[in-house]
Design a protein around this motif. Structure first.
Motif, PDB file in Angstrom:
ATOM      1  N   VAL A  69      14.095  17.842   7.207  1.00 19.37           N
ATOM      2  CA  VAL A  69      13.319  17.245   6.127  1.00 19.37           C
ATOM      3  C   VAL A  69      11.971  16.820   6.707  1.00 19.37           C
ATOM      4  N   GLU A  70      10.901  17.203   6.044  1.00 14.84           N
ATOM      5  CA  GLU A  70       9.576  16.808   6.518  1.00 14.84           C
ATOM      6  C   GLU A  70       9.371  15.323   6.258  1.00 14.84           C
ATOM      7  N   THR A  71       9.070  14.586   7.311  1.00 17.01           N
ATOM      8  CA  THR A  71       8.941  13.134   7.203  1.00 17.01           C
ATOM      9  C   THR A  71       7.662  12.651   7.874  1.00 17.01           C
ATOM     10  N   LEU A  72       7.303  11.436   7.519  1.00 19.93           N
ATOM     11  CA  LEU A  72       6.173  10.742   8.114  1.00 19.93           C
ATOM     12  C   LEU A  72       6.719   9.570   8.920  1.00 19.93           C
ATOM     13  N   LEU A  73       6.395   9.506  10.201  1.00 19.35           N
ATOM     14  CA  LEU A  73       6.836   8.415  11.063  1.00 19.35           C
ATOM     15  C   LEU A  73       5.852   7.259  10.954  1.00 19.35           C
ATOM     16  N   LEU A  74       6.372   6.075  10.619  1.00 17.39           N
ATOM     17  CA  LEU A  74       5.563   4.871  10.528  1.00 17.39           C
ATOM     18  C   LEU A  74       6.076   3.852  11.532  1.00 17.39           C
ATOM     19  N   GLN A  75       5.191   3.354  12.371  1.00 17.07           N
ATOM     20  CA  GLN A  75       5.529   2.301  13.315  1.00 17.07           C
ATOM     21  C   GLN A  75       4.250   1.580  13.706  1.00 17.07           C
ATOM     22  N   PRO A 105       0.826  -1.203   0.000  1.00 16.39           N
ATOM     23  CA  PRO A 105       0.000   0.000   0.000  1.00 16.39           C
ATOM     24  C   PRO A 105       0.868   1.264   0.000  1.00 16.39           C
ATOM     25  N   ARG A 106       0.281   2.394  -0.342  1.00 16.86           N
ATOM     26  CA  ARG A 106       1.011   3.645  -0.359  1.00 16.86           C
ATOM     27  C   ARG A 106       1.207   4.153   1.070  1.00 16.86           C
ATOM     28  N   PRO A 107       2.432   4.358   1.514  1.00 14.06           N
ATOM     29  CA  PRO A 107       2.650   4.866   2.883  1.00 14.06           C
ATOM     30  C   PRO A 107       2.140   6.288   3.027  1.00 14.06           C
ATOM     31  N   GLY A 108       1.192   6.462   3.902  1.00 17.58           N
ATOM     32  CA  GLY A 108       0.616   7.786   4.101  1.00 17.58           C
ATOM     33  C   GLY A 108      -0.050   8.336   2.860  1.00 17.58           C
ATOM     34  N   GLY A 109      -0.437   7.456   1.926  1.00 20.44           N
ATOM     35  CA  GLY A 109      -1.059   7.892   0.689  1.00 20.44           C
ATOM     36  C   GLY A 109      -0.076   8.417  -0.347  1.00 20.44           C
ATOM     37  N   LEU A 110       1.233   8.308  -0.065  1.00 20.92           N
ATOM     38  CA  LEU A 110       2.255   8.838  -0.969  1.00 20.92           C
ATOM     39  C   LEU A 110       2.623   7.803  -2.030  1.00 20.92           C
ATOM     40  N   ASP A 111       2.745   8.252  -3.274  1.00 23.09           N
ATOM     41  CA  ASP A 111       3.192   7.355  -4.336  1.00 23.09           C
ATOM     42  C   ASP A 111       4.663   7.566  -4.653  1.00 23.09           C
ATOM     43  N   ARG A 112       5.123   8.813  -4.587  1.00 24.42           N
ATOM     44  CA  ARG A 112       6.535   9.163  -4.767  1.00 24.42           C
ATOM     45  C   ARG A 112       7.010   9.862  -3.496  1.00 24.42           C
ATOM     46  N   PHE A 113       8.143   9.422  -2.973  1.00 22.31           N
ATOM     47  CA  PHE A 113       8.630   9.965  -1.711  1.00 22.31           C
ATOM     48  C   PHE A 113      10.134   9.770  -1.649  1.00 22.31           C
ATOM     49  N   GLY A 114      10.758  10.349  -0.639  1.00 21.46           N
ATOM     50  CA  GLY A 114      12.187  10.174  -0.459  1.00 21.46           C
ATOM     51  C   GLY A 114      12.499   8.812   0.141  1.00 21.46           C
ATOM     52  N   MET A 115      13.757   8.403   0.007  1.00 22.69           N
ATOM     53  CA  MET A 115      14.153   7.095   0.537  1.00 22.69           C
ATOM     54  C   MET A 115      13.890   7.023   2.038  1.00 22.69           C
ATOM     55  N   PRO A 116      13.082   6.053   2.483  1.00 21.43           N
ATOM     56  CA  PRO A 116      12.811   5.916   3.913  1.00 21.43           C
ATOM     57  C   PRO A 116      14.066   5.542   4.706  1.00 21.43           C
ATOM     58  N   VAL A 117      14.091   5.969   5.937  1.00 24.92           N
ATOM     59  CA  VAL A 117      15.140   5.592   6.889  1.00 24.92           C
ATOM     60  C   VAL A 117      14.487   4.691   7.926  1.00 24.92           C
ATOM     61  N   SER A 118      15.164   3.598   8.265  1.00 25.88           N
ATOM     62  CA  SER A 118      14.560   2.657   9.215  1.00 25.88           C
ATOM     63  C   SER A 118      15.541   2.266  10.302  1.00 25.88           C
ATOM     64  N   VAL A 119      14.973   1.964  11.472  1.00 21.90           N
ATOM     65  CA  VAL A 119      15.712   1.429  12.613  1.00 21.90           C
ATOM     66  C   VAL A 119      15.008   0.159  13.044  1.00 21.90           C
ATOM     67  N   HIS A 120      15.781  -0.932  13.110  1.00 21.96           N
ATOM     68  CA  HIS A 120      15.241  -2.232  13.470  1.00 21.96           C
ATOM     69  C   HIS A 120      15.899  -2.697  14.763  1.00 21.96           C
ATOM     70  N   ALA A 121      15.119  -2.905  15.799  1.00 24.97           N
ATOM     71  CA  ALA A 121      15.604  -3.500  17.042  1.00 24.97           C
ATOM     72  C   ALA A 121      15.527  -5.027  16.914  1.00 24.97           C
ATOM     73  N   PRO A 122      16.109  -5.793  17.837  1.00 22.96           N
ATOM     74  CA  PRO A 122      16.036  -7.247  17.740  1.00 22.96           C
ATOM     75  C   PRO A 122      14.597  -7.746  17.722  1.00 22.96           C
ATOM     76  N   ARG A 153       6.603  -4.639  15.918  1.00 22.47           N
ATOM     77  CA  ARG A 153       6.761  -3.623  16.949  1.00 22.47           C
ATOM     78  C   ARG A 153       8.223  -3.304  17.238  1.00 22.47           C
ATOM     79  N   ASN A 154       9.130  -3.987  16.576  1.00 20.51           N
ATOM     80  CA  ASN A 154      10.552  -3.757  16.818  1.00 20.51           C
ATOM     81  C   ASN A 154      11.177  -2.794  15.821  1.00 20.51           C
ATOM     82  N   LEU A 155      10.379  -2.118  14.985  1.00 15.10           N
ATOM     83  CA  LEU A 155      10.985  -1.263  13.977  1.00 15.10           C
ATOM     84  C   LEU A 155      10.182   0.017  13.773  1.00 15.10           C
ATOM     85  N   ALA A 156      10.844   0.981  13.156  1.00 12.34           N
ATOM     86  CA  ALA A 156      10.210   2.263  12.826  1.00 12.34           C
ATOM     87  C   ALA A 156      10.850   2.807  11.566  1.00 12.34           C
ATOM     88  N   TYR A 157      10.045   3.499  10.778  1.00 17.03           N
ATOM     89  CA  TYR A 157      10.504   4.164   9.562  1.00 17.03           C
ATOM     90  C   TYR A 157      10.171   5.654   9.652  1.00 17.03           C
TER      91      TYR A 157
END
Length: 292
Positions: free
Chosen positions: A234-240, A196-213, A251-255
């Protein structure tokens, strides 16, 4: 059984409906080379995983057969979906776990299969980067739980990967996985076409992610992206898991997803503060986007 269905539906980030795939036109030579690139896909994927401290995946014959069957199915019906319809010719199973179970993988086990697919790209590096750019696919390719993979290729062109965790990897997962990783170069500035489109976005900047164990609950206190050297935010959308139903069971990650494409040939700095159980991470790092 209802729990398994919910788990994998969310894990696979299934779109609400299947999309009809275009009639991609590639030369016979390009198609032939693509159909022989399975080992290259595995090598490139494992290179990226091991670069991040994750275990390499082993090719698994039952997963291979399930992946190939679905790749052929998508090509036959020119569709782009995780689901198969019972009335369609070549039906093997409605969902990925049905198809892998039909080939004898993971019988009697729960939550051991996830699937990623892509159509329209006949280049290994571009295909993997396209999947890594999606906030509903990256963590599947970089799963610390996965130990095995099946790869299916079609002349559509299409790529289907079935990730399995029926066998333990035998390697401890790294405490944290960051992507883009510190000092990573050549990161695409633009990401698109995630479903699905994250936050309804079709074109966006490269996401940054942090993954815990795996198994930990990541609590984010600060997660931001800034241009270097200006420090401009940079204006970003937090996804978790707390705010995105497609990440509910991860629940161990966020973008963070930049709402607009990043600048090409630029440097960006990430600031992150968070905790996962007894472990806390406070980290600042940079990455460079690819030049146009």
């Amino acid at each position: 059984m209802r729990f398994i269905h919910l788990l994998l539906t969310l894990l696979l980030a299934l779109p609400a409906a299947a999309e009809q795939a275009p009639d991609y036109r590639f030369t016979p030579e390009a198609q032939a080379a693509w159909l022989q690139s399975g080992d290259e896909v595995l090598t490139a994927l494992n290179h990226e995983r091991q670069r991040l401290g994750l275990a390499a995946l082993a090719r698994q014959p039952q997963l291979d057969r399930a992946a190939q069957a679905h790749a052929d199915h998508l090509a036959r019906h020119r569709r782009a979906t995780h689901q198969q319809q019972r009335e369609e010719a070549g039906f093997l199973g409605s969902m990925p776990w049905d198809r892998t179970r039909a080939h004898g993988y993971g019988i009697g086990q729960t939550g051991v299969v996830s699937e990623a697919f892509l159509v329209g790209i006949a280049d290994v590096d571009r295909a993997l980067m396209q999947l890594l750019s999606g906030p509903y696919h990256r963590h599947i390719l970089l799963s610390a739980k996965a130990s095995e993979v099946g790869i299916g290729l079609s002349a559509q062109p299409g790529l289907v990967m079935e990730f399995g965790s029926a066998r333990p990897s035998g390697q401890a997962a790294p405490s944290w996985v960051l992507w883009p990783s510190p000092a990573q170069e050549g990161v695409p500035a633009l990401a698109c076409c995630e479903r699905p489109r994250p936050g309804g976005l079709d074109r966006f900047g490269m996401p940054v992610s942090v993954h815990a164990p795996p198994g930990r609950v990541l609590k984010v206190q600060r997660f931001e992206l800034r241009e270097e050297p200006s420090g401009r935010p940079v204006e970003t959308l937090l996804l978790q898991a707390d705010n995105d139903p497609y990440l509910k069971l991860h629940r161990n990650l966020a973008y963070i997803v930049p709402r607009l494409p990043l600048l090409a040939g630029a440097r960006y700095r990430v600031h992150f503060e968070g905790e996962a159980g007894p472990e806390r991470l406070t980290r600042s790092w940079t990455f460079d986007t690819a030049a146009e």
